[in-house]
Structure formats: C-alpha cells, structure tokens
Design a protein around this motif. Structure first.
Motif, PDB file in Angstrom:
ATOM      1  N   MET A   1       9.373  17.146   3.330  1.00  0.00           N
ATOM      2  CA  MET A   1       8.046  16.601   3.428  1.00  0.00           C
ATOM      3  C   MET A   1       8.099  15.112   3.087  1.00  0.00           C
ATOM      4  N   LYS A   2       7.370  14.305   3.840  1.00  0.00           N
ATOM      5  CA  LYS A   2       7.321  12.867   3.590  1.00  0.00           C
ATOM      6  C   LYS A   2       5.955  12.502   3.014  1.00  0.00           C
ATOM      7  N   PHE A   3       5.981  11.493   2.149  1.00  0.00           N
ATOM      8  CA  PHE A   3       4.767  11.114   1.441  1.00  0.00           C
ATOM      9  C   PHE A   3       4.431   9.646   1.639  1.00  0.00           C
ATOM     10  N   LYS A   4       3.169   9.335   1.416  1.00  0.00           N
ATOM     11  CA  LYS A   4       2.661   7.962   1.395  1.00  0.00           C
ATOM     12  C   LYS A   4       1.976   7.760   0.045  1.00  0.00           C
ATOM     13  N   LEU A   5       2.022   6.523  -0.423  1.00  0.00           N
ATOM     14  CA  LEU A   5       1.286   6.147  -1.621  1.00  0.00           C
ATOM     15  C   LEU A   5       0.122   5.285  -1.182  1.00  0.00           C
ATOM     16  N   ILE A   6      -1.083   5.727  -1.491  1.00  0.00           N
ATOM     17  CA  ILE A   6      -2.275   4.940  -1.217  1.00  0.00           C
ATOM     18  C   ILE A   6      -2.653   4.236  -2.513  1.00  0.00           C
ATOM     19  N   ILE A   7      -2.825   2.926  -2.414  1.00  0.00           N
ATOM     20  CA  ILE A   7      -3.206   2.115  -3.559  1.00  0.00           C
ATOM     21  C   ILE A   7      -4.542   1.467  -3.220  1.00  0.00           C
ATOM     22  N   ALA A   8      -5.538   1.715  -4.052  1.00  0.00           N
ATOM     23  CA  ALA A   8      -6.864   1.139  -3.828  1.00  0.00           C
ATOM     24  C   ALA A   8      -7.306   0.376  -5.070  1.00  0.00           C
ATOM     25  N   SER A   9      -7.685  -0.878  -4.874  1.00  0.00           N
ATOM     26  CA  SER A   9      -8.262  -1.692  -5.935  1.00  0.00           C
ATOM     27  C   SER A   9      -9.750  -1.762  -5.669  1.00  0.00           C
ATOM     28  N   VAL A  10     -10.546  -1.208  -6.589  1.00  0.00           N
ATOM     29  CA  VAL A  10     -11.987  -1.069  -6.346  1.00  0.00           C
ATOM     30  C   VAL A  10     -12.794  -1.445  -7.583  1.00  0.00           C
ATOM     31  N   PRO A  11     -14.054  -1.839  -7.382  1.00  0.00           N
ATOM     32  CA  PRO A  11     -14.926  -2.045  -8.546  1.00  0.00           C
ATOM     33  C   PRO A  11     -15.053  -0.734  -9.319  1.00  0.00           C
ATOM     34  N   ASP A  12     -15.091  -0.810 -10.634  1.00  0.00           N
ATOM     35  CA  ASP A  12     -15.115   0.420 -11.427  1.00  0.00           C
ATOM     36  C   ASP A  12     -16.353   1.280 -11.171  1.00  0.00           C
TER      37      ASP A  12
ATOM     38  N   VAL B   1      -6.564   2.758  -8.078  1.00  0.00           N
ATOM     39  CA  VAL B   1      -6.409   4.189  -7.858  1.00  0.00           C
ATOM     40  C   VAL B   1      -5.113   4.408  -7.073  1.00  0.00           C
ATOM     41  N   LEU B   2      -4.229   5.244  -7.604  1.00  0.00           N
ATOM     42  CA  LEU B   2      -2.955   5.576  -6.966  1.00  0.00           C
ATOM     43  C   LEU B   2      -2.999   7.033  -6.518  1.00  0.00           C
ATOM     44  N   ILE B   3      -2.721   7.256  -5.244  1.00  0.00           N
ATOM     45  CA  ILE B   3      -2.790   8.607  -4.692  1.00  0.00           C
ATOM     46  C   ILE B   3      -1.542   8.857  -3.842  1.00  0.00           C
TER      47      ILE B   3
ATOM     48  N   ARG C   1      -6.123   9.385   7.400  1.00  0.00           N
ATOM     49  CA  ARG C   1      -7.485   9.911   7.295  1.00  0.00           C
ATOM     50  C   ARG C   1      -8.072   9.614   5.904  1.00  0.00           C
ATOM     51  N   ILE C   2      -7.266   9.794   4.870  1.00  0.00           N
ATOM     52  CA  ILE C   2      -7.719   9.504   3.507  1.00  0.00           C
ATOM     53  C   ILE C   2      -7.986   8.011   3.350  1.00  0.00           C
ATOM     54  N   LEU C   3      -7.085   7.185   3.849  1.00  0.00           N
ATOM     55  CA  LEU C   3      -7.251   5.734   3.765  1.00  0.00           C
ATOM     56  C   LEU C   3      -8.550   5.283   4.438  1.00  0.00           C
ATOM     57  N   GLU C   4      -8.820   5.794   5.630  1.00  0.00           N
ATOM     58  CA  GLU C   4     -10.039   5.423   6.349  1.00  0.00           C
ATOM     59  C   GLU C   4     -11.290   5.892   5.611  1.00  0.00           C
ATOM     60  N   ARG C   5     -11.231   7.079   5.034  1.00  0.00           N
ATOM     61  CA  ARG C   5     -12.384   7.609   4.292  1.00  0.00           C
ATOM     62  C   ARG C   5     -12.653   6.776   3.041  1.00  0.00           C
ATOM     63  N   ILE C   6     -11.584   6.393   2.344  1.00  0.00           N
ATOM     64  CA  ILE C   6     -11.729   5.541   1.159  1.00  0.00           C
ATOM     65  C   ILE C   6     -12.383   4.217   1.547  1.00  0.00           C
ATOM     66  N   GLY C   7     -11.935   3.636   2.647  1.00  0.00           N
ATOM     67  CA  GLY C   7     -12.507   2.370   3.114  1.00  0.00           C
ATOM     68  C   GLY C   7     -13.977   2.490   3.444  1.00  0.00           C
TER      69      GLY C   7
ATOM     70  N   GLY D   1     -14.985  -8.659  -2.266  1.00  0.00           N
ATOM     71  CA  GLY D   1     -14.961  -8.042  -3.586  1.00  0.00           C
ATOM     72  C   GLY D   1     -15.227  -6.555  -3.589  1.00  0.00           C
ATOM     73  N   ALA D   2     -15.451  -5.971  -2.402  1.00  0.00           N
ATOM     74  CA  ALA D   2     -15.739  -4.539  -2.335  1.00  0.00           C
ATOM     75  C   ALA D   2     -14.489  -3.691  -2.540  1.00  0.00           C
ATOM     76  N   GLY D   3     -13.325  -4.283  -2.426  1.00  0.00           N
ATOM     77  CA  GLY D   3     -12.092  -3.542  -2.655  1.00  0.00           C
ATOM     78  C   GLY D   3     -11.126  -3.661  -1.508  1.00  0.00           C
ATOM     79  N   VAL D   4      -9.931  -3.194  -1.763  1.00  0.00           N
ATOM     80  CA  VAL D   4      -8.881  -3.170  -0.757  1.00  0.00           C
ATOM     81  C   VAL D   4      -8.046  -1.916  -0.984  1.00  0.00           C
ATOM     82  N   ALA D   5      -7.568  -1.329   0.108  1.00  0.00           N
ATOM     83  CA  ALA D   5      -6.712  -0.149   0.008  1.00  0.00           C
ATOM     84  C   ALA D   5      -5.561  -0.301   0.989  1.00  0.00           C
ATOM     85  N   ILE D   6      -4.373   0.097   0.556  1.00  0.00           N
ATOM     86  CA  ILE D   6      -3.185   0.044   1.408  1.00  0.00           C
ATOM     87  C   ILE D   6      -2.420   1.351   1.268  1.00  0.00           C
TER      88      ILE D   6
END
Length: 116
Positions: A1-12, A59-61, A70-76, A86-91
């Motif tokens: 199984m292969k994995f991705k790390l989603i990193i999101a910097s968001v206002p608390d 947030v690290l996922i 799909r998760i990345l797009e939903r987070i955005g 300033g709303a945040g960034v996710a990669i």
C-alpha cells in the motif's frame, strides 16, 4: 500500500472543520500541531512587537494514495483556502515508508477495496 502525507496550515478556528472533513472522506486519523506561525505575501502587522495575526494549526494526515486527492480537495473547500489570503494552504507529498499504521491497515484495506 502506498501513502500520501497531507499537510494543512490553517487558522485555529477552522482546525476542527478540516479534521472532520478529512475523516468524512476516509482519513483514519491525524496529528494537529498547535500554535504555528506563518507569513504570506504581505508581512503581518505588529503592535509593540506583538504579532496581530491569529493562531494557526498544522494538521498532518497520512492517507492511502487513492484517497489523497479527494481529501485534499475537500479540505480546501471546507477551509475556503482559495477565498482569501490567510485562509490556509494544504499540500500532499509522497510517503516513502511508514511504521505504526498496523492497527489502521485493515480499515484502510477494506475502504480501498470498496473504492476500487
């Protein structure tokens, strides 16, 4: 199984919404690092040396690669990251290797089999 790390910097103030959205799309958990700081295009204003920007969380996922986009797009969307500065960034980045996911593997495998 292969994995991705989603990193999101968001206002608390949006952290819980981001985590809930990721879970709704198949994430099995996350790690939240609180009280992060960051700067965008414009330097933030200060008052007597105190930063006036709101607190941020990171947030690290770790997710299975088929669920990552799909998760990345939903987070955005939930974080309204393209709405204003300033709303945040996710990669997302590739995870070369991981340990400690053994307890989640059965859940991940059944979810992926349902997707494929």
């Amino acid at each position: 199984m292969k994995f991705k790390l989603i990193i999101a910097s968001v206002p608390d103030t949006r952290t819980d919404d981001i985590v809930d959205a990721a879970r709704a799309e198949g994430a099995t958990g996350c790690t939240v690092l609180t009280n992060a700081r960051g700067q965008g295009l414009k330097k933030t204003k200060t008052f007597l040396g105190l930063d006036l920007t709101g607190a941020r969380d990171v947030v690290l996922i770790i997710v299975e690669q088929h669920l990552a986009r799909r998760i990345l797009e939903r987070i955005g969307a939930v974080g309204q990251m393209d709405a204003s500065p300033g709303a945040g960034v996710a990669i997302q980045i590739d995870v070369e290797d991981a340990i400690g996911l053994g307890t989640q593997m059965k859940t991940l495998q059944s979810e992926i089999e349902d997707e494929i």
